[in-house]
Design an enzyme around this catalytic site. Structure first.
Site, PDB file in Angstrom:
ATOM      1  N   HIS A   1       9.953   2.620   0.556  1.00 27.24           N
ATOM      2  CA  HIS A   1       8.599   3.141   0.553  1.00 27.24           C
ATOM      3  C   HIS A   1       8.541   4.406   1.390  1.00 27.24           C
ATOM      4  CE1 HIS A   1       8.754  -0.316   3.459  1.00 27.24           C
ATOM      5  NE2 HIS A   1       8.466   0.654   4.295  1.00 27.24           N
TER       6      HIS A   1
ATOM      7  N   ASP B   1       6.124   0.020  -5.636  1.00 27.99           N
ATOM      8  CA  ASP B   1       5.872   1.462  -5.478  1.00 27.99           C
ATOM      9  C   ASP B   1       4.385   1.791  -5.542  1.00 27.99           C
ATOM     10  OD1 ASP B   1       8.781   1.983  -5.619  1.00 27.99           O
ATOM     11  OD2 ASP B   1       8.544   1.503  -7.733  1.00 27.99           O
TER      12      ASP B   1
END
Length: 429
Positions: free
Chosen positions: A41, A13
């Site tokens: 994502h 992340d």
């Protein structure tokens, strides 16, 4: 010719999607070499937010060919749902290509994943339950199903029946579950064969030919260094190698062809799921980073654990991957917070460790040693050069660079593609 590998330097992340989106428009191929639909994502293009899970961010490029490499494990249902979702919004996914050697996630992999996690209870690793680990287990155990197998019904049926001979014994006798019918799994895969066939290629041949012709290739690793099955916080890791070496294995591009290795790292640290996290915050600042940084998992919806920047991890990631450059993201999130702690070392049982402890036991007991720097109050989301940043922000970035083992070449000051400061262009390295 450029062959660039993008790798997350923390626990995922970090903003790899943004980096891929920026560089994806400058290359001919964007490759996802590992992972599955277990790590999402977010990419912002033209003010539109796209949340991708299985597909590489390069699928949103208007010119690059996106490829799912041989190291990826593919859930076909999830793949086509994601493609259909993008095309419904006007995106073009027709250039997507898939390695014939990539492995497939079967419905029974997902069942095994969820059953095993439930059985482990408090000892559960915190997987996404999407069958990624069991698929990699079958790959290593040489009983996996590859993309090429669904075009030969007899081979497909033989492999599924062989796999279920063992898995049904485990499900029925150990977990008290119903046996899985092999023919249902066979028909599940065959139902996707016609749509999948035009996408399948010899990806290794394609990519190496492209490099021979002077074309540019970008490899977008999933997950991150600290989730690597060998180099991460084992056993709280993924089942693949999302480090730079794994990108070579998962694409068939040899290590001598790599020209740059770009580490993606947040200006603070986050983690999803269980496992050690030395700089984790349990106070108002943890909540602040979670809220202002929008730290909620794209794939799971789980809130991310938040903590301060950890330069020990940054140095470790730089060493393990051989980073030539870093892309620092989310610097804007730290605006106006007063003082910013930076973890420069650990204390383990009264002993200072400037580098990653050798054992996971020591890492579990590591306490961060901080130094602090003053934050800035000015809005930096409109800055496009390093000199436009407030002096305190410049000082913070330079200190992180000193501590982290590789030069900082990109700085993210907002979620948009254009909200990026470029110090060094890896395409010209």
């Amino acid at each position: 010719m450029a062959a660039i590998v993008i790798v997350g330097a923390q626990w995922g992340d970090e903003g790899k999607g943004k980096a891929t989106d920026i560089l994806g428009g400058l290359v001919d191929y964007v490759v996802k070499p590992n992972g599955g639909n277990n790590a999402g994502h977010t990419v912002v293009v033209g003010g539109e937010k796209y949340e991708l899970k299985l597909l590489p961010a390069g699928v949103l490029s208007e010119t690059a060919t996106p490829i799912l490499g041989n190291g990826v494990v593919i859930n076909l249902e999830a793949l086509f749902e994601e493609i259909d979702g993008l095309e419904a919004r006007g995106a073009d996914a027709s250039r997507l290509r898939i390695s014939a050697n990539a492995h497939l996630v079967a419905p029974y992999h997902q069942i095994m994943d969820r059953v095993q996690e439930r059985f482990l209870g408090k000892r559960a690793i915190g997987t996404t339950g999407r069958g990624i680990g069991p698929t990699y287990q079958d790959k290593v155990g040489r009983v996996g199903i590859r993309v090429q197998d669904i075009f030969d019904e007899s081979i497909l049926r033989q492999k599924i029946e062989s796999a279920l001979d063992v898995k049904n014994q485990v499900l029925v006798k150990m977990y008290n579950r119903k046996a899985i019918v092999a023919e249902e799994t066979v028909q599940y895969f065959l139902s996707y064969a016609d749509r999948l066939r035009p996408m399948v290629i010899d990806a290794t041949l394609e990519l190496n030919k492209a490099l021979d012709e002077g074309k540019h290739v970008l490899m977008e690793g999933g997950q991150a260094t600290m989730l690597d099955v060998d180099h991460g916080t084992y056993p709280f890791v993924t089942s693949s190698n999302p480090t730079a070496g794994g990108a070579c294995v998962g694409s068939g591009v040899g290590p001598t062809r790599i020209t740059s290795t770009l580490g993606i790292i947040k200006a603070y640290t986050t983690r999803v799921g269980a496992g050690p996290f030395p700089t984790e915050l349990f106070d108002k600042w943890g909540e602040y980073l979670q809220t202002v940084g929008g730290e909620v998992g794209v794939n799971t919806g789980r809130k991310r654990r938040c903590g301060w920047y950890d330069s020990v991890i940054a140095r470790y990631a730089s060493r393990v991957n051989g980073f030539t450059d870093y892309f620092l993201t989310k610097l804007d999130v730290l605006t106006g917070i007063g003082e910013i702690p930076i973890c420069v070392a650990y204390e383990v049982d009264g002993v200072r460790h400037d580098e990653m402890p050798m054992t996971q036991s020591d890492f579990h007991h590591a306490k961060p040693i901080f130094e602090t720097m003053p934050a800035w109050d000015e809005d930096i989301t409109g800055c496009r050069t390093f000199e436009e940043l407030p002096q305190k922000a410049q000082d913070y970035v330079r200190r992180l660079e000193e501590l982290s083992g590789a030069r900082f070449s990109y700085i993210g000051v907002g979620p948009g593609r254009d909200q990026t400061i470029v110090l060094h262009d890896v395409m010209e390295s």
